[in-house]
Design a protein around this motif. Structure first.
Motif, short mmCIF file in Angstrom:
data_model
loop_
_atom_site.label_atom_id
_atom_site.label_comp_id
_atom_site.label_asym_id
_atom_site.label_seq_id
_atom_site.Cartn_x
_atom_site.Cartn_y
_atom_site.Cartn_z
N ARG A 56 0.62 -1.14 -0.06
CA ARG A 56 0.02 -0.04 -0.05
C ARG A 56 0.78 1.25 -0.06
NH1 ARG A 56 -3.72 -3.05 3.24
NH2 ARG A 56 -5.63 -3.53 2.22
N ARG A 57 1.68 1.34 0.82
CA ARG A 57 2.87 2.32 0.75
C ARG A 57 3.65 2.51 -0.75
NH1 ARG A 57 6.69 4.90 4.61
NH2 ARG A 57 8.49 5.75 3.40
N ALA A 58 3.80 1.33 -1.24
CA ALA A 58 4.67 1.41 -2.47
C ALA A 58 3.70 1.76 -3.53
CB ALA A 58 5.21 0.08 -2.77
N LEU A 59 2.56 1.68 -3.34
CA LEU A 59 1.48 2.02 -4.37
C LEU A 59 1.76 3.77 -4.77
CD1 LEU A 59 -0.73 1.42 -6.64
CD2 LEU A 59 -2.45 1.91 -4.89
N THR A 60 1.78 4.50 -3.82
CA THR A 60 1.93 5.87 -3.74
C THR A 60 3.10 6.15 -4.78
OG1 THR A 60 0.90 6.18 -1.58
CG2 THR A 60 2.32 8.06 -2.55
N GLY A 61 4.24 5.59 -4.64
CA GLY A 61 5.47 5.74 -5.47
C GLY A 61 5.29 5.17 -6.78
N LEU A 62 4.46 4.39 -6.95
CA LEU A 62 4.24 3.92 -8.30
C LEU A 62 3.42 4.78 -9.19
CD1 LEU A 62 4.84 1.41 -10.38
CD2 LEU A 62 2.50 0.65 -9.53
N LEU A 63 2.43 5.33 -8.32
CA LEU A 63 1.47 6.42 -9.26
C LEU A 63 2.55 7.68 -9.57
CD1 LEU A 63 -1.52 5.98 -6.74
CD2 LEU A 63 -1.62 5.74 -9.35
N ALA A 64 3.13 8.15 -8.50
CA ALA A 64 4.21 9.11 -8.86
C ALA A 64 5.21 8.84 -9.99
CB ALA A 64 4.99 9.40 -7.51
N ALA A 65 5.65 7.85 -9.88
CA ALA A 65 6.68 7.39 -11.07
C ALA A 65 6.17 7.15 -11.99
CB ALA A 65 7.52 6.05 -10.46
N CYS A 66 4.69 6.82 -12.25
CA CYS A 66 4.20 6.77 -14.06
C CYS A 66 3.51 7.89 -14.04
CB CYS A 66 3.34 5.19 -13.65
SG CYS A 66 4.18 4.12 -13.37
N ALA A 67 3.24 9.04 -13.39
CA ALA A 67 2.75 10.21 -13.87
C ALA A 67 3.30 10.84 -14.99
CB ALA A 67 3.00 11.17 -12.77
N ALA A 68 4.60 10.32 -15.41
CA ALA A 68 5.12 10.94 -16.65
C ALA A 68 6.12 9.85 -17.16
CB ALA A 68 6.16 12.33 -16.10
N PRO A 69 6.36 9.93 -18.54
CA PRO A 69 7.16 9.12 -19.32
C PRO A 69 8.46 8.91 -18.51
CG PRO A 69 6.33 10.40 -20.80
CD PRO A 69 6.01 11.37 -19.49
N GLY A 70 8.88 7.44 -18.44
CA GLY A 70 10.30 7.34 -17.90
C GLY A 70 10.55 5.69 -17.64
N PRO A 71 11.31 5.16 -17.07
CA PRO A 71 11.63 3.71 -17.20
C PRO A 71 10.57 2.89 -16.40
CG PRO A 71 13.84 4.97 -16.62
CD PRO A 71 12.42 6.09 -16.47
N THR A 72 10.25 3.60 -15.32
CA THR A 72 8.97 2.74 -14.63
C THR A 72 7.92 2.79 -15.51
OG1 THR A 72 9.94 3.44 -12.45
CG2 THR A 72 7.57 2.87 -12.21
N ARG A 73 7.21 3.66 -15.96
CA ARG A 73 6.08 3.78 -16.67
C ARG A 73 6.20 2.89 -17.76
NH1 ARG A 73 1.25 6.76 -17.14
NH2 ARG A 73 0.35 6.33 -19.14
N ALA A 74 7.61 2.84 -18.53
CA ALA A 74 7.69 1.78 -19.67
C ALA A 74 7.53 0.46 -19.34
CB ALA A 74 9.21 2.16 -20.28
N ARG A 75 8.22 0.22 -17.98
CA ARG A 75 8.22 -1.36 -17.61
C ARG A 75 6.57 -1.68 -17.21
NH1 ARG A 75 12.02 -2.78 -12.74
NH2 ARG A 75 10.86 -4.59 -13.06
N LEU A 76 5.73 -0.74 -16.68
CA LEU A 76 4.45 -0.92 -16.36
C LEU A 76 3.65 -1.06 -17.61
CD1 LEU A 76 2.87 -1.42 -13.79
CD2 LEU A 76 1.95 1.03 -13.89
N GLU A 77 4.02 -0.36 -18.55
CA GLU A 77 3.44 -0.55 -20.18
C GLU A 77 3.62 -2.02 -20.45
OE1 GLU A 77 4.65 2.92 -21.86
OE2 GLU A 77 3.03 4.00 -21.30
#
Length: 300
Positions: free
Chosen positions: A167-188
């Motif tokens: 639950r804590r990590a979800l906040t970080g994931l939302l923030a990391a995926c708010a703009a293009p970047g490595p984390t969003r690319a991996r989630l896509e």
């Protein structure tokens, strides 16, 4: 030395990921800041910086470090070169345990296991030591180990920690995926892989455990906390490769979990925090119920 070289290559790739969206000419942080970001020692970070400077990616003079050019695909090391030594043991060991249906009380000899997996005995020992504090295995004399049972109390404690961490990590994931970047690319990438699995035949669901591990590891990594990331790897091992997992209804469970993952992933990619939170809560609740109902408990 093999572990050090692999760690170095892993950190080079990790640093390249961080530089992917940094404008050319940007001054990079201090060695201490970079060490904290990469979760590495300053000595290792200096080796990474030296390598990138020699490749012409950045300049490094004294305390000043400037990005000279954007990273290119050929700058990265191949995935197999970045795998830690424990990774050479983990998958084949867990597959052996799972396929062999080893019962509680089974003795594992370090030397025999090392020969089976084709790795040094020290690598096997490092891998097994990692799990001893959890109570899943127990060290015995003469370099042998005993596989122990998986109790209800253990599962309750494990899921209590999992709830807090994810639950804590979800906040970080939302923030990391708010703009293009490595984390969003991996989630896509994970989104596409989940869609293929959801649309595919039941036989393809055998690949779900690895996909599940990748999803939860990406989620936990977004917390930027090494303890949470390490815990996520342990959870993957316990949930999907535990030697007493009951395979009854496995396909149904996996297909339902794919759908729940997709609900979380799509909400995160859409930036919908409330929906993502609800979807994760639902997924964690299902995971808890299915584990408690499916495991053949050693304590009665």
């Amino acid at each position: 030395m093999a572990r050090d070289k692999n760690l170095f290559k892993l950190l080079v790739n990790r640093m390249l990921d961080r530089l992917a969206d940094v404008p050319v000419g940007t001054a990079l942080g201090s060695e201490g800041e970079l060490a904290a970001s990469l979760e590495a020692s300053r000595t290792t970070v200096r080796a990474v910086l030296t390598h990138l400077a020699e490749a012409g990616i950045l300049s490094w003079e004294g305390r000043q470090k400037l990005l000279l050019r954007a990273p290119r695909p050929e700058d990265r090391f191949d995935a197999e070169e970045t795998q830690p030594r424990s990774g050479l043991v983990e998958e084949p060991f867990l597959n052996w345990v799972l396929q062999g249906d080893l019962p509680p009380g089974t003795t594992i000899n370090e030397a025999e296991l090392a020969r089976r997996l084709g790795v040094p005995v020290a690598t096997v020992r490092e891998f097994l030591i990692r799990f001893e504090p959890l109570g899943l295995i127990e060290k015995r004399p003469n370099r042998s180990w005993i596989l122990k049972g998986f109790t209800r109390d253990f599962a309750e404690e494990m899921f209590a920690v999992r709830d807090m961490f994810e639950r804590r990590a979800l906040t970080g994931l939302l923030a990391a995926c708010a703009a293009p970047g490595p984390t969003r690319a991996r989630l896509e990438h994970l989104h596409a892989a989940h869609l293929r699995l959801a649309a595919g035949p039941d036989a393809a669901l055998a690949g779900f455990p690895a996909l599940d591990a990748e999803f939860h590891q990406l989620l936990c990594a977004a917390a930027n906390n090494r303890f949470i990331s390490d815990f996520s790897r342990t959870i993957s091992i316990i949930v999907h490769f535990h030697y007493r997992w009951n395979k009854r209804d496995e396909l149904r469970r996996n297909r339902a979990a794919v759908a729940e993952h997709l609900a979380v992933i799509e909400a995160v990619l859409a930036g919908d925090s409330a929906t993502a939170t609800d979807a994760l809560d639902a997924h964690l609740a299902t995971a808890y119920r299915t584990l408690m109902a499916s495991v053949i408990w050693s304590d009665g």
